[in-house]
Design a protein around this motif. Structure first.
Motif, short mmCIF file in Angstrom:
data_model
loop_
_atom_site.label_atom_id
_atom_site.label_comp_id
_atom_site.label_asym_id
_atom_site.label_seq_id
_atom_site.Cartn_x
_atom_site.Cartn_y
_atom_site.Cartn_z
N ALA A 1 0.81 -1.22 0.00
CA ALA A 1 0.00 0.00 0.00
C ALA A 1 0.85 1.27 0.00
O ALA A 1 0.49 2.26 -0.62
CB ALA A 1 -0.94 0.00 1.21
N THR A 2 2.00 1.23 0.70
CA THR A 2 2.82 2.44 0.85
C THR A 2 4.00 2.49 -0.10
O THR A 2 4.59 3.54 -0.30
CB THR A 2 3.35 2.54 2.29
OG1 THR A 2 4.21 1.40 2.56
CG2 THR A 2 2.21 2.58 3.28
N GLY A 3 4.38 1.33 -0.68
CA GLY A 3 5.56 1.28 -1.54
C GLY A 3 6.86 1.25 -0.76
O GLY A 3 7.94 1.31 -1.33
N LYS A 4 6.76 1.10 0.56
CA LYS A 4 7.96 1.09 1.40
C LYS A 4 8.58 -0.30 1.42
O LYS A 4 7.89 -1.30 1.34
CB LYS A 4 7.60 1.52 2.82
CG LYS A 4 8.80 1.89 3.67
CD LYS A 4 8.38 2.61 4.95
CE LYS A 4 9.60 3.08 5.73
NZ LYS A 4 9.22 3.81 6.96
N GLU A 5 9.93 -0.34 1.52
CA GLU A 5 10.66 -1.60 1.56
C GLU A 5 11.52 -1.64 2.82
O GLU A 5 11.93 -0.61 3.35
CB GLU A 5 11.55 -1.76 0.32
CG GLU A 5 10.79 -1.82 -0.99
CD GLU A 5 10.05 -3.13 -1.18
OE1 GLU A 5 10.30 -4.07 -0.40
OE2 GLU A 5 9.21 -3.21 -2.10
N TYR A 6 11.81 -2.86 3.29
CA TYR A 6 12.66 -3.06 4.47
C TYR A 6 13.75 -4.06 4.12
O TYR A 6 13.52 -5.05 3.41
CB TYR A 6 11.84 -3.57 5.65
CG TYR A 6 10.77 -2.61 6.12
CD1 TYR A 6 11.06 -1.62 7.05
CD2 TYR A 6 9.47 -2.68 5.61
CE1 TYR A 6 10.08 -0.73 7.47
CE2 TYR A 6 8.49 -1.78 6.02
CZ TYR A 6 8.81 -0.82 6.95
OH TYR A 6 7.85 0.07 7.36
N SER A 7 14.95 -3.83 4.64
CA SER A 7 16.08 -4.70 4.31
C SER A 7 16.03 -6.02 5.06
O SER A 7 16.56 -7.02 4.59
CB SER A 7 17.41 -3.99 4.62
OG SER A 7 17.48 -3.64 5.99
N ASP A 8 15.42 -6.05 6.25
CA ASP A 8 15.34 -7.27 7.05
C ASP A 8 13.90 -7.42 7.53
O ASP A 8 13.47 -6.75 8.46
CB ASP A 8 16.30 -7.17 8.25
CG ASP A 8 16.48 -8.51 8.96
OD1 ASP A 8 15.47 -9.25 9.06
OD2 ASP A 8 17.59 -8.81 9.42
N HIS A 9 13.15 -8.32 6.91
CA HIS A 9 11.73 -8.45 7.21
C HIS A 9 11.48 -9.10 8.56
O HIS A 9 10.51 -8.76 9.25
CB HIS A 9 11.03 -9.22 6.10
CG HIS A 9 10.98 -8.46 4.82
ND1 HIS A 9 10.67 -9.03 3.60
CD2 HIS A 9 11.23 -7.15 4.55
CE1 HIS A 9 10.69 -8.11 2.64
NE2 HIS A 9 11.05 -6.96 3.20
#
Length: 299
Positions: free
Chosen positions: A238-246
């Motif tokens: 929804a936000t297009g945000k990414e995280y390096s360590d889920h």
């Protein structure tokens, strides 16, 4: 005697979500967090030297290993391996790397914007990746735009007869090749993630977790682990945000939820006491008793 024209940059802007770029995941899995340091130093060498590329053949690997020397510093083999994986993940141009040149479209966009006010500037069309429309969309850099707008290619030291191809058509073909490379790279990345035993999870299959990560979540959150993964997946989509360590993100969110629940429970207990059937005198005695117990526990 006139001072020599400046080529590189004294400083450059840096993305605040760089470490959350999913392109780093395979590199970090193999080499650890040293990949970020090597990437940062590469950018520094590029912007400080030519501004939009660096020649790898000029002892770049040795320089990076020297700059990171110390107790846990990498050797030249590790530096070389990290750079090759950064290229494989499209953080740098693969075609240019084959010629010994380290650059990328993002690097050149940054250089184009940063040098917009310079009067005397020159770039090598054989290394430059941005097309004329792309440059104009970024803004007006007269120095660089004029190179590609002039009909006399000799002014940029390129013999059109030797190149035997129109530079603008070449850029258009490069854009098409880039699209195909991205599609192929996506398929390769999915294959590589599969070989690394990384599971694609969540509602939109955009949460990456190893078998060990899933076991950890099931053990610590047996009743809600799947819901937590789906919530993260839907939030990222929804936000297009990414995280390096889920996994780390899921654990952090779970701890934040626990703290929030504790505060709400404490607030509810206080409200229940306030709205109880105790008389004012009884409430006063209860509060005095609590204070006495706290004082006794402190001593």
């Amino acid at each position: 005697m006139a001072a020599p024209s400046k080529v590189g940059l004294d400083y450059y802007p840096r993305s605040t979500d760089l470490y959350e770029d999913v392109k780093f995941i395979p590199v970090k899995i193999k080499y650890g967090y040293i990949c970020y340091a090597i990437y940062d130093i590469l950018l520094e060498l590029i912007y400080r030297d030519k501004g939009y590329y660096v020649d790898k053949r000029k002892n770049v690997v040795v320089k990076i290993a020297y700059m990171l020397q110390g107790k846990y510093g990498p050797d030249t083999d590790i530096v070389e391996g990290v750079i090759e994986m950064l290229v494989a993940e499209r953080l740098f141009s693969a075609d240019h790397y084959k010629q010994g040149i380290i650059t990328s479209r993002r690097v050149q966009e940054t250089y184009y914007i940063a040098t917009a006010r310079r009067k005397n500037i020159s770039v090598d069309p054989n290394i430059w990746m941005l097309s004329l429309p792309e440059m104009k969309a970024l803004g007006n850099n007269k120095g660089i735009l004029s190179i590609f707008e002039k009909c006399d290619i000799n002014e940029v030291n390129v013999d059109i007869n030797e190149v035997n191809v129109d530079i603008y058509e070449q850029r258009e073909r490069e854009i098409e090749r880039e699209k195909k490379r991205k599609e192929n790279k996506k398929k390769e990345r999915e294959k590589e993630l599969s070989s690394l035993s990384i599971n694609t999870c969540g509602t939109f299959s955009n949460v990456f977790l190893t078998d060990g990560d899933l076991e950890y979540l099931k053990a610590h959150y047996p009743a809600s682990w799947q819901r937590k993964i789906d919530n993260l997946s839907e939030y990222m989509r929804a936000t297009g945000k990414e995280y390096s360590d889920h996994l780390a993100t899921l654990v952090r969110w779970a701890k934040q939820d626990e703290e929030k629940n504790k505060k709400e429970l404490k607030k509810d207990n206080f409200n229940n006491f306030q709205g109880s059937s105790y008389t004012e005198e009884e409430k006063k005695k209860i509060l005095e008793l609590k204070k006495a117990r706290q004082k006794g526990a402190a001593t």
